[in-house]
Design a protein around this motif. Structure first.
Motif, PDB file in Angstrom:
ATOM      1  N   ILE A  37       1.787  -2.702   3.339  1.00  0.00           N
ATOM      2  CA  ILE A  37       1.488  -1.596   4.254  1.00  0.00           C
ATOM      3  C   ILE A  37       2.222  -1.709   5.578  1.00  0.00           C
ATOM      4  CG2 ILE A  37      -0.838  -1.177   3.387  1.00  0.00           C
ATOM      5  CD1 ILE A  37      -1.901  -2.810   5.782  1.00  0.00           C
ATOM      6  N   GLU A  38       2.971  -2.779   5.794  1.00  0.00           N
ATOM      7  CA  GLU A  38       3.386  -3.104   7.154  1.00  0.00           C
ATOM      8  C   GLU A  38       4.385  -2.120   7.763  1.00  0.00           C
ATOM      9  OE1 GLU A  38       4.953  -7.019   7.883  1.00  0.00           O
ATOM     10  OE2 GLU A  38       4.097  -7.055   9.882  1.00  0.00           O
ATOM     11  N   ILE A  39       5.036  -1.304   6.946  1.00  0.00           N
ATOM     12  CA  ILE A  39       5.901  -0.260   7.532  1.00  0.00           C
ATOM     13  C   ILE A  39       5.394   1.126   7.159  1.00  0.00           C
ATOM     14  CG2 ILE A  39       7.958  -1.711   7.701  1.00  0.00           C
ATOM     15  CD1 ILE A  39       9.009  -0.269   5.149  1.00  0.00           C
ATOM     16  N   GLY A  40       4.082   1.232   6.917  1.00  0.00           N
ATOM     17  CA  GLY A  40       3.537   2.504   6.483  1.00  0.00           C
ATOM     18  C   GLY A  40       4.011   2.781   5.060  1.00  0.00           C
ATOM     19  N   LEU A  41       4.199   4.047   4.728  1.00  0.00           N
ATOM     20  CA  LEU A  41       4.648   4.416   3.386  1.00  0.00           C
ATOM     21  C   LEU A  41       6.104   3.990   3.219  1.00  0.00           C
ATOM     22  CD1 LEU A  41       4.002   5.869   0.717  1.00  0.00           C
ATOM     23  CD2 LEU A  41       4.724   8.002   1.788  1.00  0.00           C
ATOM     24  N   ASN A  42       6.368   3.139   2.235  1.00  0.00           N
ATOM     25  CA  ASN A  42       7.728   2.644   1.996  1.00  0.00           C
ATOM     26  C   ASN A  42       8.686   3.809   1.713  1.00  0.00           C
ATOM     27  OD1 ASN A  42      10.014   1.472   0.323  1.00  0.00           O
ATOM     28  ND2 ASN A  42       8.922  -0.380   0.939  1.00  0.00           N
ATOM     29  N   PRO A  43       9.890   3.780   2.308  1.00  0.00           N
ATOM     30  CA  PRO A  43      10.835   4.882   2.064  1.00  0.00           C
ATOM     31  C   PRO A  43      11.245   5.001   0.598  1.00  0.00           C
ATOM     32  CG  PRO A  43      11.889   3.082   3.299  1.00  0.00           C
ATOM     33  CD  PRO A  43      10.425   2.790   3.254  1.00  0.00           C
ATOM     34  N   ALA A 195       0.030  -8.207   7.513  1.00  0.00           N
ATOM     35  CA  ALA A 195      -0.135  -7.050   8.400  1.00  0.00           C
ATOM     36  C   ALA A 195      -1.114  -7.469   9.487  1.00  0.00           C
ATOM     37  CB  ALA A 195      -0.671  -5.863   7.622  1.00  0.00           C
TER      38      ALA A 195
END
Lengths: 362, 362
Positions: A37-43, A195
């Motif tokens: 989760i650490e960068i939100g939704l993964n690209p 996170a």
């Protein structure tokens, strides 16, 4: 998969056929799979990692290809996310969800998580849906023996982080310097990146102002510190807060604040037991602090149930509470003493104690 | 608000009345507001922070109360998220979205982000909706002068991080020790915590295996290192990768890999110019590496357009490309040399160079 059975039981009670979990914590709760989760939704993901849980205890996870390798012992379906081609990750996600729904025979009423359920799934899954947020929160609040071990380890990592904070808080280091030394200590213990929710704040203004974020401010002699550590360790969130003064004797005003917060925490430890109404616990703590002259504008604790004035829930054994009665004074700074507590069959247990002392190196 | 005007122009072209942005990067692109993402969806938020952008250039943000204080110069609406009461954050979010939609006069066709648009908004907003993911990606790819400055600063932070990596990579430190020293350096420069994508890996197996995550593995003499840094700085993502050997002279096999990756990066720097087809750039880089005996199973670069074999887009001035031709050998380890490049009117510019050298302290 004890939690699959528990969740299936709840689905039966509330007459929902399938849970469609899209929150990272819920997916981990039910399946053990830890979603990054650490960068939100993964690209390279087409939507949130999703888990179907059936009333018949069927389980199926849908996630991007890069994530699938980490899943152990659970039925799953991956889609093309990270790959060497032009691709529509959202469409790939939808196809995989549909394939999994077909494989499991998903039909009837779906229970969804209102905050994270993507709109695109409504068309795909069709049928009626209802939010199960509240039921999930209640279920997740009582930890299984397996989860208690996870929470205990998260608490141990947090205690190590608090120890590191006391070692590294010295004049000349920045807030972000110390915070990253703490992260290194906790992450080495976890064996992985964690996170991180929480804050490490220094000085009167930063510690007295809620919502302040850690910065490059450099610690000075006599600074009050608030070190609130909330790492996610192997999918479970630890929490704790220490407060102390850097390289100086605390003022009487600070010591009064510290003592109030510390004694309120002790009061919570002695009051907590199964059956106690949450609103009553909140009232006791606020009243105690107010008698010392302090008011805190936030909850007395969390997770679910949050310890707030109008929460009617009662404590139950194997709930974990993060109790944080606090004192703030714009002239003196902030103090917050917080332990992770487990509700036991007769009272409470500090999950992993660490030094709560306003004086460093004392 | 140059990007509001640019986005409004695109909405006109594709006959969409309102953009409903729910991705953190898109919200920042259009409004400048940096949404916190480091723990995924905040437990005190009822849904993603959302921005309406109208074809008439109207703007409105909806976010939880704790986030509203950080918004500058943009119309916004907050809802009760973090507060001292029992509350339904999802319902609060929905009410605030509805209030903002009413205030702005949102109607007609909405353009949504398929991966992050919550299902609950469909009922609230009604009307037709269409995914604008591809249009947004194309628009965001060309940076405005204001964004170029943001990207330049992110690149400078990343270059400082690479410098720190070379200083801190020594025998006895763990991967997570070094990574957190790097984070501290970058975050001090940014003045804030930065969400972080990327990895710091050591040893033959870790560096040669895609998908490996940083761990508590302790660095040893002669270890190859891959240091891939992707922090989000003030809302914009930097990226870069350095590769080197710890405390020893690189083997000939490693040096060959390094030279191939380094020369392929130089080749990209000399080839990149407006008008060049992305697939052609990808072909050139892969062919060069293959001639040296190396194949990499991932893209040659990103963001949009991703540098992959079947991408038809052409490069345009003020695109930023992260170019990363790589070499992996299970016997030797991995090498990845990556700079952030800006496409200029005539060629390319290394945004913030840093030392790419297989030998530490050379």
């Amino acid at each position: 998969m004890e939690n699959v059975a528990r969740l299936a039981g709840v689905l039966g009670e509330i007459k929902v056929d399938w849970a469609v979990l899209t929150g990272a914590d819920s997916v981990c709760f039910a399946t053990g799979h830890v979603v990054s989760i650490e960068i939100g939704l993964n690209p390279f993901a087409g939507g949130p990692t999703l888990a179907f849980i059936g009333r018949d205890q069927s389980v199926g996870i849908v996630c991007a290809n890069i994530e699938g390798e980490q899943i152990r012992g659970v039925n799953y379906e991956t889609y093309r996310g990270f790959e060497c081609a032009v691709t529509d990750v959202a469409a790939n996600f939808h196809r995989a969800v549909l394939a999994m729904a077909k494989r499991l025979g998903v039909s009837g009423k779906c229970g969804i998580e209102a905050r994270s359920h993507p709109a695109s799934l409504n068309e795909i899954l069709g049928g009626a849906s209802v939010s199960i947020d509240h039921d999930l929160a209640r279920l997740r609040a009582i930890k299984t023996p397996h989860e208690i071990e996870k929470m205990r380890f998260a608490a141990l990592c947090v205690a190590a982080g608090q120890d590191e904070a006391r070692k590294r808080s010295s004049v000349g280091a920045s807030e972000l310097d110390v915070l990253n030394r703490i992260r290194a200590r906790m992450e080495n213990m976890a064996g992985e990146r964690c996170a991180f929710a929480g804050e490490y704040l220094s000085g009167v203004t930063h510690t007295a102002t809620l919502g302040t974020q850690p910065s490059s401010r450099v610690l000075q002699k006599g600074d009050p510190i608030i070190c609130d550590l909330g790492p996610r360790v192997h999918g479970y969130w630890g929490d704790s807060c220490g407060s102390f003064i850097v390289d100086a004797t605390p003022s009487d005003a600070y010591l009064r604040m510290f003592q109030a917060s510390r004694e309120a925490l002790d009061l919570a430890i002695s009051e907590i037991r199964p059956g106690l109404k949450v609103s009553e616990l909140d009232r006791i703590l606020r009243a105690f602090m107010q008698k010392q002259g302090y008011v805190y504008p936030h909850h007395s604790g969390h997770e679910f149930p949050r310890i707030v004035p109008d929460e009617d829930a009662r404590l139950e054994a194997d709930m974990f509470l993060m109790i944080e009665p606090s004192a703030y004074d714009p002239e003196v700074g902030g103090v917050r003493c917080e332990y992770m507590l487990r509700v036991t069959s007769t009272g409470s247990e500090i999950v992993a104690p660490f030094e709560l002392n306003p004086v460093l190196g004392a």
